[in-house]
Design a protein around this motif. Structure first.
Motif, short mmCIF file in Angstrom:
data_model
loop_
_atom_site.label_atom_id
_atom_site.label_comp_id
_atom_site.label_asym_id
_atom_site.label_seq_id
_atom_site.Cartn_x
_atom_site.Cartn_y
_atom_site.Cartn_z
N PHE A 120 -17.49 2.99 3.20
CA PHE A 120 -16.88 1.67 3.10
C PHE A 120 -15.67 1.59 4.00
N THR A 121 -15.20 0.37 4.22
CA THR A 121 -14.06 0.16 5.12
C THR A 121 -12.90 -0.46 4.35
N ILE A 122 -11.73 -0.25 4.90
CA ILE A 122 -10.54 -0.91 4.40
C ILE A 122 -10.00 -1.73 5.57
N ASP A 123 -10.20 -3.02 5.50
CA ASP A 123 -9.78 -3.90 6.59
C ASP A 123 -8.27 -4.05 6.64
N ALA A 124 -7.79 -4.40 7.81
CA ALA A 124 -6.36 -4.66 7.98
C ALA A 124 -5.96 -5.86 7.11
N SER A 125 -4.86 -5.71 6.41
CA SER A 125 -4.39 -6.78 5.54
C SER A 125 -3.41 -7.67 6.29
N ASP A 126 -3.17 -8.83 5.74
CA ASP A 126 -2.16 -9.72 6.33
C ASP A 126 -0.79 -9.07 6.31
N LEU A 127 -0.50 -8.32 5.25
CA LEU A 127 0.78 -7.62 5.17
C LEU A 127 0.89 -6.55 6.25
N GLY A 128 -0.22 -5.85 6.52
CA GLY A 128 -0.23 -4.86 7.60
C GLY A 128 -0.03 -5.50 8.96
N LYS A 129 -0.64 -6.67 9.15
CA LYS A 129 -0.46 -7.40 10.41
C LYS A 129 0.98 -7.89 10.56
N LEU A 130 1.55 -8.34 9.46
CA LEU A 130 2.95 -8.77 9.47
C LEU A 130 3.87 -7.59 9.78
N LYS A 131 3.55 -6.43 9.24
CA LYS A 131 4.32 -5.22 9.52
C LYS A 131 4.28 -4.90 11.01
N MET A 132 3.09 -5.02 11.60
CA MET A 132 2.95 -4.75 13.04
C MET A 132 3.79 -5.73 13.85
N ALA A 133 3.73 -7.00 13.51
CA ALA A 133 4.53 -8.01 14.22
C ALA A 133 6.02 -7.72 14.05
N MET A 134 6.42 -7.32 12.85
CA MET A 134 7.83 -7.01 12.59
C MET A 134 8.26 -5.78 13.39
N GLN A 135 7.36 -4.83 13.56
CA GLN A 135 7.67 -3.65 14.37
C GLN A 135 7.96 -4.05 15.81
N VAL A 136 7.17 -4.96 16.34
CA VAL A 136 7.37 -5.42 17.72
C VAL A 136 8.74 -6.08 17.84
N VAL A 137 9.08 -6.94 16.88
CA VAL A 137 10.38 -7.60 16.90
C VAL A 137 11.50 -6.58 16.79
N ALA A 138 11.39 -5.66 15.84
CA ALA A 138 12.45 -4.68 15.61
C ALA A 138 12.66 -3.79 16.84
N ILE A 139 11.58 -3.27 17.39
CA ILE A 139 11.70 -2.38 18.55
C ILE A 139 12.33 -3.14 19.72
N THR A 140 11.89 -4.36 19.95
CA THR A 140 12.44 -5.16 21.05
C THR A 140 13.93 -5.37 20.85
N LEU A 141 14.34 -5.74 19.64
CA LEU A 141 15.77 -5.96 19.37
C LEU A 141 16.58 -4.68 19.50
N ILE A 142 16.02 -3.56 19.04
CA ILE A 142 16.73 -2.28 19.11
C ILE A 142 16.96 -1.89 20.57
N ILE A 143 15.95 -2.08 21.40
CA ILE A 143 16.11 -1.74 22.82
C ILE A 143 17.12 -2.69 23.48
N LEU A 144 16.96 -3.98 23.24
CA LEU A 144 17.82 -4.97 23.91
C LEU A 144 19.27 -4.97 23.41
N ARG A 145 19.53 -4.47 22.21
CA ARG A 145 20.91 -4.48 21.72
C ARG A 145 21.83 -3.59 22.56
N ASN A 146 21.22 -2.73 23.37
CA ASN A 146 22.02 -1.89 24.25
C ASN A 146 22.56 -2.65 25.44
N VAL A 147 22.01 -3.82 25.70
CA VAL A 147 22.51 -4.70 26.74
C VAL A 147 23.23 -5.90 26.11
N PHE A 148 22.72 -6.31 24.96
CA PHE A 148 23.29 -7.45 24.23
C PHE A 148 23.75 -6.99 22.85
#
Length: 188
Positions: free
Chosen positions: A121-149
């Protein structure tokens, strides 16, 4: 080889380049990551992250969903975010304990999916998991950019905390789905 699979592979191949840009500090005598590297790392990371959306979208739209794509997409996601988070620990931009929770969740969910697959059987990606992935992209981007801003510092910390919270919540959700399916199989 189709376009969605090519996008997934490009995300995987972007990882070493991104890590090199983040961790190689040859342009600055103080061995700090300088503005050019910050911008380049941000562009590479966002470019690779955007392929995560488009590979799935194009595969479904063009009816080019393949076994290779299904298997490689989550690996590419985990490889990208985990390698960047580990690099950010090396740079001392994020606490290691938070990254252990985030990366540990990725291993745990991958393990559950492997066990589920071996049981048929499979365990499909959940909406919460997708939200976590999107939040990771935001967090990583902000963490990198805070060194300039520097004004992004508070936002990057808040985003990182949200990633930890979403990682824990989605891990619990995956474990529940897994146990429900296992329980259903045992009852059957």
């Amino acid at each position: 080889m189709n376009l969605p699979n090519f996008l997934t592979l490009s995300r995987i191949f972007a990882v070493p380049l991104l890590v090199v840009v983040l961790l190689t500090r040859v342009y600055n005598p103080a061995r700090e990551v300088v503005g050019v590297s910050i911008y380049l790392a941000t562009l590479i990371f966002l470019g690779a992250s955007i392929t995560d959306y488009f590979d799935g979208y194009l595969a479904r739209k063009r009816q080019q969903v393949t076994t290779l794509g299904i298997l490689l997409d989550p690996v590419a996601d985990k490889l990208l975010t985990s390698s960047v988070f580990i690099s950010l620990v090396e740079l001392k931009w994020v606490p290691a304990w938070m990254v252990v929770i985030i990366v540990g969740r990725e291993f745990a969910v991958s393990g559950l999916r492997s066990i589920a697959s071996s049981q048929g059987f499979t365990i499909d990606a959940s909406d919460l998991g997708k939200l976590k992935m999107a939040m990771q992209v935001v967090a990583i981007t902000l963490i990198i950019l805070r060194n300039v801003f520097p004004w992004l510092t508070w936002f990057s910390k808040a985003a990182l905390w949200l990633v930890v919270i979403f990682a824990l919540a989605s891990a619990i959700q995956y474990f529940r789905k897994f146990w429900r399916k296992v329980d259903d199989r045992v009852k059957a």
